[in-house]
Design an enzyme around this catalytic site. Structure first.
Site, PDB file in Angstrom:
ATOM      1  N   SER A 107     -13.568 -17.469  70.181  1.00 12.87           N
ATOM      2  CA  SER A 107     -13.058 -18.107  68.973  1.00 12.87           C
ATOM      3  C   SER A 107     -11.987 -19.156  69.324  1.00 12.87           C
ATOM      4  O   SER A 107     -12.268 -20.111  70.037  1.00 12.87           O
ATOM      5  CB  SER A 107     -12.525 -17.044  68.016  1.00 12.87           C
ATOM      6  OG  SER A 107     -12.255 -17.587  66.753  1.00 12.87           O
ATOM      7  N   ASP A 115     -22.567 -17.187  62.058  1.00 13.66           N
ATOM      8  CA  ASP A 115     -21.148 -17.540  62.166  1.00 13.66           C
ATOM      9  C   ASP A 115     -20.910 -18.907  61.535  1.00 13.66           C
ATOM     10  O   ASP A 115     -21.630 -19.861  61.839  1.00 13.66           O
ATOM     11  CB  ASP A 115     -20.765 -17.555  63.649  1.00 13.66           C
ATOM     12  CG  ASP A 115     -19.295 -17.850  63.877  1.00 13.66           C
ATOM     13  OD1 ASP A 115     -18.540 -17.962  62.894  1.00 13.66           O
ATOM     14  OD2 ASP A 115     -18.907 -17.974  65.049  1.00 13.66           O
ATOM     15  N   HIS A 139     -18.942 -13.224  63.353  1.00  8.63           N
ATOM     16  CA  HIS A 139     -17.915 -13.784  64.226  1.00  8.63           C
ATOM     17  C   HIS A 139     -16.988 -12.658  64.683  1.00  8.63           C
ATOM     18  O   HIS A 139     -16.607 -11.798  63.916  1.00  8.63           O
ATOM     19  CB  HIS A 139     -17.120 -14.831  63.438  1.00  8.63           C
ATOM     20  CG  HIS A 139     -16.106 -15.574  64.248  1.00  8.63           C
ATOM     21  ND1 HIS A 139     -16.365 -16.781  64.851  1.00  8.63           N
ATOM     22  CD2 HIS A 139     -14.813 -15.290  64.539  1.00  8.63           C
ATOM     23  CE1 HIS A 139     -15.287 -17.203  65.473  1.00  8.63           C
ATOM     24  NE2 HIS A 139     -14.329 -16.316  65.300  1.00  8.63           N
TER      25      HIS A 139
END
Length: 761
Positions: free
Chosen positions: A424, A693, A723
């Site tokens: 991320s 995502d 995610h």
């Protein structure tokens, strides 16, 4: 089952059920069931052509034929999941509607909720068509003048979201994930209730506990509260909520279930400059200065994790850097013989939206990595926004990376192979640290493994980002708050001017009004009458009191007048040119100094979620060629055909920070916008993304840019997972397989030489 067959089957069943319940007399329940099946029929027939068009062109946006993944495909897949659920439920109703055991209220509530979800998905399909018509060929991110982008975002954020957080929560994900998401949603709304009461000084009362208990058993109430929280609470709430896993009890439980390692030490790197040899000429060196931005020089924390105790890891020099964490600060047990230094080293950068979490949150899967790979892992605890905005995190990560390369012998490695890995926000920092290492002329890592990275931090739309409307882990408003905090925007005070004037009493009044609204939705009819007698008339402008007390949120949404919206306008939302072609005009020599003084800061705009009811929808253009200059200026509402009206948010006027500063175009913040010459300096890149995502298009477009430059890059996309699956690695078989894929990508970096460059597209 293909899309057309699924739609036809659903329409046939809906018509049959509609005819049956229409013949059951004038009862309210039969009327509502007939109406919901009529709505399902209408929305399914309207949705199928839009999905078919998206699916017909989706292959044009894939990285290659072996990687069929992009936001258009994900949107179609999500809509198919909703249609499949409605098809299954319609078959069940058709088979059991005459049974005395048929749960009428339960099935009606579920059908209503999924009808609202299907309506919203149809709106997203039209928005995706608008993106398809507006963007340049092959582009996934919304391009155009900033007025058009602003109007698109303004229109998009007004959509109703609560239906996706109640009965429909996580319908698009693998079934094993859904119980976890339900637990998270209940915890979130309960935490939000207590957070607001503590913030206003009211504390936890019997009323607040009653309301929190209702969240667990009333999905409509929970969905409405979830929507209110994501739209109204600031980044400090999300920082506190995401850091819950770091409290001692939860972290201890997580570590008990993870692999046992010989070394887990938190190190504090002193803020001292040191020299690093240049790659081009090792006889020359460059000075690596300690982080300076915003708060001046300060130590950088890193966590060393190693499955085996290796040479150097128990040295006095390293021990002098150990920072105490209490009773579990050092998991170091004596053993007769040390293992030799590993040839490899993994430098890890954690995710958390740039605002939350530390290496401690990610320690369970890092221990598994250390065991499976057999190499030391250094995880960097960079400073978090909004207290430490860009470029502080980048400076600290770059400093820690260089320190690890220089002192790899202390870490139990010879440093022959070094892999940067992150998820991320950490994936974003992996790319930018490598870009900065290349700019300094020092050693870049031998490869990068980035899991679901964020590569474009501008406030813009893409097909996959449309999924943020329904994603419980990455809602759009939360994403923008995190980006605004990282960019240095003001995030702490967004209260209304009248509440500012009233100070604490204004906050108390606001919180009390919200509490009354929640009690109205979740309490029994006698409590509703009590509130009416206690002066609840003061809230009639915002809460219609004529509704039946136990009317569900989904029912209220179905019956909501389409014109019941305000007329507040968008306030100073400024976005710059998003064309990737223009990014190649970036200076060939990147700036080495990224201090706050040279980059400046940004201020978020207050974007009102309400739009005027007088704006009528227009027919959407059919192809990109048919989109005239006049059409491009029509705004987002031109995406809807005549007669279609999606549900709008009922949460009232809310704010969403949208970063308007040019800082978000800085390639060290949005690596997707880096120039070709900068991207040429990156090592081999391995990306593991999630098909569902909202950040999927970030990965696809970044991989396409690297592939177009002939750089070695791989993109693996896992299905049906949210995610952040690395933090859920122990949850189910699907997350374990996805986590194993990340380990496999890291192993490729550590065990194989750099792959030959691919030919440019």
């Amino acid at each position: 089952m293909d899309l057309r067959t699924m739609t036809q089957s659903l329409v046939t069943l809906a018509e049959d059920n509609m005819a049956f319940f229409s013949s059951q007399g004038p009862g309210e329940t039969a009327r509502r069931l007939a109406g919901v099946f009529a709505g399902i029929r209408e929305q399914a027939l309207g949705l199928e052509p839009a999905l078919g068009r998206l699916l017909s062109v989706a292959h044009l946006f894939d990285l290659d034929a072996e990687t069929p993944a992009n936001g258009y495909r994900s949107l179609v897949h999500t809509a198919r999941c909703c249609l499949a659920h409605l098809l299954h439920k319609s078959r069940y109703v058709a088979s059991n509607r005459r049974s005395i055991f048929f749960r009428t209220s339960h099935n009606l509530a579920e059908l209503e909720a999924y009808l609202v979800a299907l309506t919203q998905l149809r709106a997203l399909a039209y928005y995706a068509q608008r993106l398809l018509a507006t963007n340049r060929p092959g582009g996934l991110f919304f391009e155009g003048d900033e007025g058009l982008i602003a109007e698109f975002l303004r229109e998009y954020v007004t959509l109703h979201k609560g239906c996706f957080y109640g009965r429909c929560l996580g319908f698009q994900f693998t079934p094993a994930i859904r119980p976890f998401l339900q637990t998270i949603s209940i915890g979130l709304v309960s935490f939000g209730e207590h957070y607001k009461r503590n913030e206003t000084g009211l504390g936890v009362t019997a009323s607040s506990l009653f309301t929190s208990g209702r969240f667990a058993i009333d999905p409509e109430l929970r969905g409405a509260e979830f929507e209110r929280i994501i739209q109204n609470l600031d980044v400090h709430f999300w920082k506190a909520f995401w850091n819950i896993t770091e409290i001692e009890v939860l972290s201890s439980l997580a570590n008990m279930a993870s692999a046992t390692v010989r070394v887990s030490r938190l190190l504090s790197l002193p803020p001292e400059a040191f020299e690093m040899p240049l790659t081009a000429d090792p006889k020359l060196t460059v000075t690596i200065s300690p982080p300076l931005a915003h708060s001046g020089p300060g130590p950088v924390l890193v966590r060393l994790i190693s499955y085996d105790l290796r040479e150097g890891q128990d040295s006095e020099e390293l021990s002098s850097l150990v920072k105490s964490e209490g009773p579990r600060s050092l998991e170091l047990r004596p053993r007769p013989q040390q293992a030799p230094r590993s040839q490899s080293l993994v430098v890890h950068i954690h995710g958390g939206g740039f605002v939350a979490q530390t290496s401690k949150s990610h320690e369970p899967y890092l221990k598994s990595w250390a065991q499976e790979l057999g190499v030391p892992i250094v995880s960097i605890d960079y400073s978090l926004a909004p207290e430490a905005p860009f470029p502080r995190a980048l400076e600290e990560c770059f400093y820690a990376y260089c320190w690890a390369v220089k002192h790899c012998a202390l870490l139990g490695s010879t440093g022959e192979r070094i892999c940067l890995a992150g998820d991320s926000a950490g994936g974003n920092l992996c790319f930018t640290v490598s870009l900065r290492a290349a700019a300094y002329g020092v050693r870049v890592p031998d490869g990068i493994m980035a899991a679901y990275p964020a590569t474009m931090l501008q406030s813009t739309a893409s097909p996959s980002r449309l999924l943020s409307l329904m994603d419980p882990l990455l809602p759009l408003s939360v994403l923008t708050k995190c980006v605004s905090a990282y960019a240095g925007g003001e995030t702490e005070d967004h209260s209304d001017s009248d509440q500012k004037a009233l100070g604490m009493m204004g906050l108390v009044r606001r919180d009390t009004a919200l509490l009354f609204r929640d009690l109205r939705l979740g309490a029994s009819s006698w409590l509703h009458s009590f509130l009416d007698l206690s002066g609840h008339k003061s809230h009639t402008n915002s809460v219609p009191t004529a509704e039946p007390m136990r009317r569900s949120v989904s029912e209220a949404a179905l019956a909501q007048p389409e014109g019941l919206l305000g007329t507040d306008s968008l306030k100073s939302l400024t976005l710059h040119d998003l064309s990737l072609k223009g990014s190649s005009d970036t200076s060939e020599t990147p700036e080495l100094s990224l201090s706050a003084e040279t980059l400046g800061s940004s201020t978020p705009s207050n974007v009102n979620f309400l739009v005027g009811p007088e704006e009528a929808p227009e027919e959407a253009p059919k192809t990109q060629e048919e989109l005239s200059a006049k059409d491009r200026g029509c705004g987002a509402r031109a995406a809807f055909p005549e007669g279609f009206h999606p549900r709008r948010s009922s949460q009232g006027s809310t704010w969403m920070p949208v970063c308007s500063s040019p800082i978000v175009k800085n390639p060290f913040m949005s690596p997707l916008l880096a120039s070709d010459s900068m991207l040429q300096s990156l090592p081999p890149v391995h990306i593991v993304a999630c098909a569902l995502d909202p950040m999927l298009d970030d990965s696809v477009m970044f991989a396409r840019r690297l592939r177009g430059l002939g750089k070695p890059v791989t993109l693996r996309v896992v299905e049906d997972l949210p995610h952040g699956f690395l933090s859920l690695a122990a949850l189910c078989r699907e997350t374990r397989h996805a986590a194993a894929l990340c380990v496999e990508r890291i192993r490729l970096v550590l065990t194989q030489p750099a792959a030959p460059s691919s030919p440019p597209l």
